[in-house]
Structure formats: structure tokens, C-alpha cells
Design an enzyme around this catalytic site. Structure first.
Site, mmCIF file in Angstrom:
data_model
loop_
_atom_site.group_PDB
_atom_site.id
_atom_site.type_symbol
_atom_site.label_atom_id
_atom_site.label_comp_id
_atom_site.label_asym_id
_atom_site.label_seq_id
_atom_site.Cartn_x
_atom_site.Cartn_y
_atom_site.Cartn_z
ATOM 1 N N ASP A 46 -19.746 -23.511 -6.692
ATOM 2 C CA ASP A 46 -20.070 -23.573 -8.108
ATOM 3 C C ASP A 46 -21.552 -23.883 -8.272
ATOM 4 O OD1 ASP A 46 -19.702 -24.158 -11.051
ATOM 5 O OD2 ASP A 46 -17.601 -24.030 -10.472
ATOM 6 N N HIS A 77 -21.209 -27.296 -14.961
ATOM 7 C CA HIS A 77 -19.989 -26.560 -14.632
ATOM 8 C C HIS A 77 -19.390 -27.021 -13.306
ATOM 9 C CE1 HIS A 77 -17.493 -22.990 -13.629
ATOM 10 N NE2 HIS A 77 -17.453 -22.791 -14.937
ATOM 11 N N SER A 98 -12.155 -21.113 -15.763
ATOM 12 C CA SER A 98 -12.900 -21.942 -14.809
ATOM 13 C C SER A 98 -12.298 -23.334 -14.708
ATOM 14 C CB SER A 98 -14.363 -22.072 -15.249
ATOM 15 O OG SER A 98 -15.083 -20.905 -14.988
#
Length: 747
Positions: free
Chosen positions: A153, A210, A534
Site C-alpha cells: 500500500d 490509505h 480497499s
């Protein structure tokens, strides 16, 4: 001094103190008999309340007032706790049973009940999935201890308390990874962190958020008092809080395929058990052109489970970003928590919505209401950049459509133009799917149906007015889990004969760790609420880690099978899972259903696949020898290779393109009781007759295999222009129910 004089002095000076003490003691004794009640009283016309103008004062007439002073100086305190305006018609108060009985006789009383106790908890999805039950999967697996999850990520924020590793054991001896942070930042939780950015020197620090969010969702430790803007308060925990984390920063400014492949390569080498990838290609990319898919097969061959996000391009069909049968493709669902913000019109109509930003100072008085689309400028209906110039929105509530502009940017545009508040209305395709976003001004996100009604109100009223009522966090939405609109759908475009997505997991308004600001990051950790597949993907990565701990010899395909065949297909209210249109969701949206971790730990039967079988499948797709080699790194000749069409792969779901009839063969492995018998139960697709031979399976030991054939025959009941049909095949024993979804496309 006479006796009478002494008596008078006693009455004047001593007796009041005695009375005050006795009164106080009585009050203290009563305190142990008090209980908090939620009291409902009759709705009024909104101008007078039982002869009293003030609502709270009217509620106070129902409740006793008690002295709080030992001196008897006249100080009193009401037992009234809260006077509610919008959530109910009534109040809460602390009462004895006798006081409640007296209240029941008063004019206007309707009912009362003792309040319920709600436990402080977040990301809440762990509790929503039943992981904290006792006995439960967390207890059975020691929270996933000893399992290593590799997260590809944007990096991680290592100072966040979700990654402290306190009380954790060292990683297993097979671990070969390294930490590119200062050694003090890596520990028994965060055992490795690396950056892949085209060879450029860069730390694995997360500058986006994220990666921190997804990593903590998969395996973050317990952090108390987690919240965002005071909402969704509780204790944060990942799905496998005892598992180790290895971070591979493969997205710096962009997510470049070369970096991703390098990260996957390192993860495989380092010895991870699970790879979590909340990334994906565009829909329809051939497998041999997709580096992530290729890398995932290499991982599967090493026994590494790969979980991938389905994509956020829904609700249209064939919008998936990951189709390969060797990965778990995860769609997004809702949980039963909402952060409510209600749009209220001047005519009294209300429309429930959501917003993470819940300003306490925003008044309930209505303000002028306008629809930005009336401006007729390009993107004005979406409140695009500059579209509100020349439109008088100062001090007004502005209605904007969800669509071509980022949701948070819409709020910024309204605020910059002087708007007081935002009502964000779904477009038709998003239906009832709303999100709790951290808006920059008072706002609520409402459904398409609500938006249409609000627009009609504006059109019919030149003096339209509205406000927003902020109601905070609520739990217990029994429509959950439901499919959210953005979750990508099947059918597959490349991998024929494979039903995707495989599973659904929580992906809407998920609270997890976020990079912290300031110097005291451990004492003031940041959290954020995000939505997307996600977020769903790391939920399943963490759950797979728990299953890997519980069943260390299971293959990735076996773990996937256990997850799929035990999935739930009903919501908490006991009805079929719905989609964004409030209609029953089809298999192209939910796959096998919504993950049920506890059932997945004991599936009864599994459908296993050896990686070598994927070669025959790839040849069946019409790939050249070279293309198959790119994917498998094996030199084969498809002309001589036994081809395995998608429907014949030993997959937990059944997917066929049906002319007149077709037969599929499946092999199941007994992982339940040694001596066990199963009988078949069919929910046939409309227009299809389903025959299974044999109709019973008998096992004498664990690990024993059994084959069955399922034949699909098209009937005359097929509807005109019918393209798809769906059903289920179940193998049922005294203890287990092993469900396979059936997807039929008519040729």
C-alpha cells in the site's frame, strides 16, 4: 435557663440539621433504588407542551425534584437527564419504581422502559462480524498470533499505537524481512517495512493515510477511546490483532506496476502468510498483462493467501478489477453503524442521511434552501469548481448532486461560495447508499429518493427552507450487511466460468488508524473513517490470518473455500441481502455472500485446488503458450494440455453459460467430523432444472474426498429475454451447511 427555652433553642438550631441529615440519608438510600428510564410522552403541536411553553419544563413536570444539600438550603436537582427533541417524543430520567408508578398516572404519559447498555467499541466491524464472542474466533486463534500479513500500500505511520506490538511474541523464525525505519519504530507487531519507489531513497512512512488505515484494519492492536470528531467512539482493533505486520510501500506518488511487483516479490521472499492488496487494474485486463495477478499466482504456489479489493466502479456490471481464481476478490458491504445527520425541511418532512462532521453549534432553525443545478452552468448540479460563482448561496443550505466531483470537494466549493450547509444527494445509480464523510461544513448525505423529494419541494416553494439535525452515532441498523453502490460487480470479462466477487466484507464508513500530527502521536492518535473495497480487502486478509492460525496446513484455496461456503446471504433482519436500490442483491454483487468468520473456522467440507490445475484453466481461456508461461513461468503446450474450463475448476461457486444442458464435476474434502453424512439441497435458478449425483455423500474419516456431478438443464420456464439466473446448492449434515452459489448465464 428554663426547659422551655432549651427546647426552643433546639427547635431553632438543631432540628433543621437533623431533618436535613435524615432527608439526605433517605435520598442516598433512594439512590440505590434508582434506575434510568427512557420515557415516552405524547407528541404535542410544537407550540405548547401541556400548558407549558418550554419543552424541558414540560418534561420536568413528570419528574420529581429532590434536595441535594445537607444544610437544607433549598438547592434542588431534577432527576431529568435529557430532554429529547427529534429522536423521540420524551425524555430520560432516574426514577424509583414507585416514582415511575406515580408518573404513569399523569396526563400525557405514554410508556417507559429501562435504558439499554451499549458497549464502547470500534472499528465496530470486528464486533459486527462476531470476532469478540466468547468462545469465538479470537479466543480460538489467540488473535492470529504467529501469522504474518504483508500489506502492499502507501506505507504506514509507525508511531501510531495500533502498531506498538506490546505483549506480542517475536515473529516466527521463517521471517526474513527487514525494517527500513529506525529500529525503534519496528517491533513485534510491525516486524518489517520497506519502500519500493523506482530505486529512489524513501522511508516507508505513510504520507497518504490509505496504507495506515488498511494495515490497522487487518491487524492493528487494541487502542482505547478511538473516534473521529467524537463519533464512533470505542476500542479500535484489527481483524487479527495478534498477527504480525510487514509493510511494503509500493505507492508513493503513483502505484507503479514495477514497484508493486517488487513489493510482492519481497513479501514472498520474506515469508509472509497473507498478502493484502487494496489495489487493482482496470476492468477487463488480460491476466498475463496484470502484474498483480501474475504475482498473486506466484504467491499462491508458495502457499500464501492473497486478498484483493474488487474495485470501486460499481454498480454497473462487469466492473471488477480482480478476476483471477487464485485470489480472493472482496466486495464492499455496510455495517450496522451510522453517523446520522437528518435533513429537515420547513414543511416538517425529514430525510435521514449521514455525516462524520457533527457540529454542536449548528442551530436547528431553518435557512433558505437552493438547488445548485438551477444555475445551469457546467457541473453546477455537482457543485463543481467555480460553478457557484454568480449564484447567491450565502447563508443558505445548498443541495448538490453526488457524481462527477469528489464528495469532499463539493463541500469545499459550497463553503467557499458562502453556503451555510450542504445536502449531498445521490444520483440514481447510488440509490440508498450513503457515506459518513468528514465534510468541511455542516452537511448530510442523503439517498437518491430523498434528493428527488427535496428537489420537488424546492421547485414548488420559492421560499424553500431547510436545516440539518445532527444525531451522532447509532448502532443496530438491521438492513446490514447491504451491498454499497460503489462495490464493483461481475460477471467476469476475462475469467470465464468463475463467479466474482467471491465474498463481501465491511467496506463502508470503516474507522481505523490514520497518520498522526504533532509530536505526541502515541497519546493523541488519529483515526479516520474511510469507505471502499480497499477497506473490505484487509478485513478478509485479517480473517484469513485467523483461519491460517487455526488450520496451518490448509492451502489458500481451502481457506477461500471455507470463507465462501459458510457466508451469510441474509441481513440482520433475516431477509435477503439488499443492494443500493433496496432490492435483493444478485450474485454478481455479493458472490457467495457476506463473510461469517466463526462459521468459516468449521466449514465441514472444502473445495481445494492445486496450483497446477490453473494451467489447464489458462489454456482453456485461449491463451498462447507464451502467455501461459508469463503467468505461470512454466513451459507448457496448450495443444497437449488437458484443458479445464472455468466451470470445471474445483471452485466453491458454480458458474455456467447454459445452452440446453451442462454437467460440472466437483470434489469436496471432509474437514469436519470423521464419520459424517451429507445430503444435497437445491434452490434451483429460474428456468433451470438441477440434478446432483450422488445426492448423498458419506465420509468415514477426516481428509477423505468425495466427488459429485451437477447437471443443469434449461427448461421451458425460462423467461423471455432472460440473461441470468441464480440459485444455491447446499450439502447439509447434522452440524454443517456447505453452500455454493449457482450462477447461470443463458447462451
Amino acid at each position: 435557663m428554663s426547659v422551655l427555652s432549651l427546647y426552643i433553642i433546639f427547635l431553632i438550631n438543631i432540628l433543621p440539621q437533623i431533618i436535613a441529615q435524615v432527608t439526605h440519608d433517605i435520598a442516598e438510600n433512594l439512590e440505590t433504588d434508582l434506575e434510568t428510564y427512557i420515557v415516552h410522552v405524547k407528541q404535542t403541536d410544537g407550540t405548547t407542551y401541556g400548558g407549558v411553553e418550554d419543552l424541558k419544563a414540560w418534561h420536568q413536570t413528570f419528574v420529581p425534584v429532590v434536595s441535594t444539600s445537607r444544610s437544607g438550603d433549598g438547592h434542588h436537582q431534577s432527576r431529568l437527564l435529557y430532554s429529547y427533541i427529534d429522536v423521540i417524543s420524551g425524555f430520560s430520567a432516574r426514577l424509583t419504581k414507585e416514582e415511575l408508578a406515580a408518573m404513569e398516572l399523569k396526563e400525557g404519559f405514554v410508556s417507559a422502559r429501562p435504558e439499554m447498555t451499549f458497549h464502547l467499541q470500534t472499528t465496530h466491524s470486528a464486533r459486527f462480524l462476531g470476532l469478540d464472542l466468547k468462545p469465538g474466533l479470537w479466543n480460538r486463534t489467540n488473535y492470529g498470533s504467529g501469522i504474518i500479513i504483508g500489506v502492499l500500500d502507501t506505507g504506514v505511520s509507525p508511531a501510531h499505537p495500533s502498531f506498538t506490538g506490546k505483549g506480542m511474541s517475536p515473529p516466527p523464525s521463517k521471517w526474513k524481512g527487514k525494517c527500513e525505519f529506525k529500529l525503534s519504530h519496528c517491533n513485534n507487531k510491525l516486524i518489517g517495512a520497506r519502500t519500493f519507489n523506482g530505486g529512489k531513497p524513501e522511508t516507508p512512512i505513510d504520507r497518504d493515510g490509505h496504507g495506515t488505515h488498511t494495515a490497522s484494519t487487518a491487524a492493528g492492536g487494541f487502542v482505547s477511546n478511538a473516534n473521529v470528531f467524537g463519533n464512533a467512539k470505542g476500542t479500535a482493533a484489527g481483524m487479527a490483532p495478534g498477527a504480525h505486520l510487514a509493510i511494503y510501500k509500493v505507492c508513493s506518488h503513483n502505484c507503479i506496476e514495477s514497484d508493486i511487483l517488487a513489493g510482492m516479490d519481497a513479501a514472498i521472499h520474506d515469508g509472509v502468510d497473507i498478502i493484502s492488496i487494496s489495489l487493482g487494474a482496470d476492468p477487463g485486463v488480460q491476466l498475463y498483462k496484470d502484474g498483480i495477478t501474475v504475482g498473486a499466482l506466484a504467491a499462491a504456489k508458495k502457499g500464501i493467501f492473497v486478498s484483493m479489493a474488487a474495485g470501486n466502479s460499481g454498480p454497473g456490471y462487469s466492473t471488477l478489477s480482480s478476476e483471477a481464481p487464485w485470489v480472493l476478490t472482496v466486495g464492499a458491504s455496510t455495517i450496522d453503524r451510522k453517523v446520522l445527520a437528518t435533513a429537515k425541511l420547513a414543511n416538517g418532512k425529514t430525510f435521514e442521511g449521514e455525516s462524520l462532521f457533527q457540529p454542536r453549534e449548528f442551530h436547528s432553525t431553518t435557512l433558505p434552501l437552493v438547488y445548485a443545478g438551477m444555475n445551469k452552468k457546467p457541473l453546477s448540479e455537482f457543485c463543481g469548481k467555480g460553478s457557484l460563482v454568480g449564484m447567491n448561496v450565502k447563508g443558505k443550505v445548498v443541495l448538490c448532486d453526488r457524481g462527477l466531483v469528489d464528495r469532499l470537494d463539493i463541500g469545499k466549493e459550497v463553503k467557499n461560495a458562502g453556503g451555510a450547509a450542504l445536502i449531498l444527494a445521490n444520483g440514481e445509480q447510488d440509490g440508498f447508499s450513503t457515506l459518513a464523510d468528514p465534510h468541511v461544513l455542516p452537511a448530510t448525505h442523503v439517498s437518491y429518493a430523498a434528493g428527488q423529494k427535496i428537489k420537488a419541494y424546492i421547485k414548488a416553494n420559492k421560499q424553500a427552507r431547510a436545516t440539518i439535525l445532527f444525531k451522532g452515532t447509532t448502532l443496530g441498523d438491521r438492513t446490514a450487511p447491504a451491498v454499497t453502490s460503489f462495490s464493483s460487480r461481475g460477471p467476469t470479462m476475462v475469467c470465464r466460468g468463475i463467479l466474482k466477487p467471491d465474498i463481501m466484507g465491511p467496506g463502508v464508513s470503516i474507522l481505523a488508524a490514520w497518520p498522526s500530527r504533532g509530536t505526541n502521536k502515541m497519546k493523541n492518535p488519529r483515526f479516520n473513517i474511510e469507505s471502499g473495497t480497499s477497506m473490505s480487502c484487509p478485513h478478509l486478509s485479517g480473517i484469513a490470518a485467523l483461519l491460517k492460525h487455526s488450520h496451518p496446513t490448509w492451502s489458500p484455496a481451502a481457506i477461500k473455500s471455507a470463507i465462501m461456503t459458510t457466508a451469510d446471504i441474509q441481513s440482520r433482519r433475516g431477509t435477503t441481502i439488499i443492494d443500493q436500490d433496496d432490492q435483493p442483491a444478485d450474485l454478481f454483487a455479493i458472490g457467495a455472500g457476506h463473510v461469517n468468520p466463526l462459521k468459516a473456522d468449521d466449514p465441514g467440507l472444502i473445495y481445494d485446488i492445486h496450483p497446477a490445475e490453473y494451467i489447464g484453466y489458462l489454456c482453456s481461456l485461449g491463451y498462447t503458450n507464451k502467455q501461459v508461461w508469463i503467468i505461470t513461468r512454466m513451459s507448457i503446450k496448450c495443444k497437449t494440455q488437458r484443458k479445464i474450463p472455468g466451470g470445471q475448476l474445483n471452485y466453491p461457486s458454480l458458474s455456467v453459460t447454459l445452452g440446453r444442458s451442462q454437467t460440472l464435476i466437483r470434489t469436496v474434502t471432509n474437514v469436519g467430523q470423521g464419520n459424517s453424512s451429507y445430503y444435497v439441497k437445491i434452490t434451483p435458478p429460474i428456468g433451470v432444472r438441477v440434478a446432483v449425483k450422488p445426492s448423498e455423500l458419506h465420509f468415514t474419516k477426516v481428509g477423505q474426498n468425495a466427488k459429485y456431478a451437477v447437471t443443469f438443464i434449461r427448461t421451458n420456464e425460462t423467461r423471455l429475454h432472460q440473461q441470468f439466473a441464480q440459485g444455491y446448492l447446499l450439502w447439509v449434515s447434522a452440524k454443517h451447511s456447505v453452500r455454493s452459489p449457482i450462477s447461470v448465464q443463458f447462451g
